[in-house]
Design a protein around this motif. Structure first.
Motif, PDB file in Angstrom:
ATOM      1  N   LEU A 241       0.829  -1.206   0.000  1.00 35.07           N
ATOM      2  CA  LEU A 241       0.000   0.000   0.000  1.00 35.07           C
ATOM      3  C   LEU A 241       0.863   1.256   0.000  1.00 35.07           C
ATOM      4  N   HIS A 242       1.997   1.191   0.692  1.00 40.65           N
ATOM      5  CA  HIS A 242       2.919   2.331   0.707  1.00 40.65           C
ATOM      6  C   HIS A 242       3.421   2.617  -0.702  1.00 40.65           C
ATOM      7  N   HIS A 243       3.720   1.558  -1.467  1.00 44.97           N
ATOM      8  CA  HIS A 243       4.221   1.754  -2.833  1.00 44.97           C
ATOM      9  C   HIS A 243       3.134   2.283  -3.767  1.00 44.97           C
ATOM     10  N   HIS A 244       1.874   2.014  -3.460  1.00 44.73           N
ATOM     11  CA  HIS A 244       0.784   2.498  -4.307  1.00 44.73           C
ATOM     12  C   HIS A 244       0.337   3.903  -3.935  1.00 44.73           C
ATOM     13  N   LYS A 245       0.333   4.211  -2.653  1.00 44.72           N
ATOM     14  CA  LYS A 245      -0.131   5.517  -2.203  1.00 44.72           C
ATOM     15  C   LYS A 245       1.009   6.520  -2.053  1.00 44.72           C
ATOM     16  N   PHE A 246       2.256   6.019  -1.945  1.00 44.30           N
ATOM     17  CA  PHE A 246       3.461   6.852  -1.830  1.00 44.30           C
ATOM     18  C   PHE A 246       3.592   7.572  -0.484  1.00 44.30           C
ATOM     19  N   ILE A 247       2.599   7.512   0.351  1.00 45.76           N
ATOM     20  CA  ILE A 247       2.684   8.103   1.687  1.00 45.76           C
ATOM     21  C   ILE A 247       2.101   7.120   2.692  1.00 45.76           C
TER      22      ILE A 247
END
Length: 333
Positions: free
Chosen positions: A237-243
């Motif tokens: 999810l971090h890689h998809h949302k970037f934050i």
């Protein structure tokens, strides 16, 4: 009468002084370790990629858009090249801390009874906690707009990460990541056995976080470990949302600082229910979850194997070194 030939007395070999009794050949084992890990990961990842394509051709009726299922060829080359660079940085940091005068400032001890056997698992847990704390704040810092392009943008080019993305950093971030080595060595008294287990766990957990697939069993969701530990879904999810979701091992800092993605539990439950890959935007008709998830499990196990192989080589070379030192075949410079 001719004079008898003089008997030449061989000069006794010089032996290593006590301060030099660290093993010479072990200095080069990290390069063997890097090559073994990289080649092994590349081979298994390639097999999983081929398997994915075969399954898609046979069973997928609808072609998944590039946004949902990005091409992995460019990612593969980029992740592999940057991972090689990061491995070299980690090797350099290890050599700097363990094989230079800086070693004198470290807290590594050779006698396992110096702090007691109970300290070995405690020191591993302390090192993991220290690593997680350092990583969270470092990771959050490089997401600042003033630092993101300079340090972290390369890693986030892997929107749908693979195990090779786990060490895909540019040179500057690679140094920041490797700083955990002196941090642990200089602050936590550790026996080499504990240090090896810490390195194994850190590397394996990083690969798991970047699998792109969730492999934990269903019972994990209802256990205390789910409340504490980071999962592959969490980091994906971090890689998809970037934050958000900045933690390495634990959810503690994300929950305390309010940086955990609010949809994390919802997405995790959906994936567990539908048996989907951990990409939350993946087409639900994608039939990869069976064989490919198993191949990714093999990939993670293979990571453990390569690290175990590294440890075995180190032990064997140390045995060889002891023999040569005993026989006087290793000399002072």
């Amino acid at each position: 009468c001719p004079m008898p030939p003089k008997t030449l007395c061989p000069t006794p070999p010089k032996r290593l002084c006590p301060k030099q009794k660290h093993f010479v050949l072990s200095r080069h084992i990290d390069f063997v370790y890097a090559a073994t890990n990289t080649l092994s990961l590349a081979a298994i990842y390639t097999l999983s990629y081929v398997l994915k394509k075969k399954i898609e051709k046979k069973k997928l009726k609808k072609k998944v858009s590039k946004r949902l299922c990005p091409s992995r060829k460019k990612d593969f080359v980029r992740e592999l090249s940057y991972s090689l660079q990061t491995i070299v940085i980690f090797i350099g940091m290890n050599l700097l801390v363990l094989y230079t005068p800086l070693r004198e400032y470290g807290k590594i001890y050779s006698d396992i009874h110096e702090h007691g056997l109970w300290w070995v698992p405690v020191s591993i847990l302390l090192a993991i906690t220290l690593h997680d704390t350092y990583f969270y704040w470092m990771h959050r810092a490089v997401h600042h707009r003033a630092l993101y392009k300079m340090f972290h943008i390369v890693h986030h080019k892997s929107v749908n990460p693979s195990p090779l993305a786990s060490y895909s950093f540019n040179f500057m971030e690679g140094i920041l990541e490797a700083m955990v080595v002196p941090l642990v060595v200089f602050l936590v008294p550790m026996h080499p056995v504990a240090l090896i287990f810490f390195a194994l766990f850190a590397y394996s957990f990083n690969v798991y976080g970047h699998l792109g697939y969730e492999i934990v069993p269903r019972w994990f969701r209802k256990s205390i470990f789910f409340e504490i530990m980071v999962t592959s879904v969490h980091h994906n999810l971090h890689h998809h949302k970037f934050i958000g979701n900045y933690g390495y091992y634990f959810r503690f800092w994300d929950r305390l600082m309010g940086t955990e993605n609010p949809d994390y539990i919802k997405v995790f439950d959906e994936i567990q229910e539908k048996d989907l890959v951990s990409n939350p935007y993946q087409n639900e008709n994608d039939p990869i979850s069976g064989k490919l998830m198993a191949s990714c499990g093999i990939l993670w196990s293979n990571t453990l194997f390569t690290n175990a192989w590294h440890c075995l080589i180190r032990v064997l070379l140390n045995i060889v070194n002891r023999y040569y030192m005993k026989e006087g075949l290793i000399f002072e410079n």
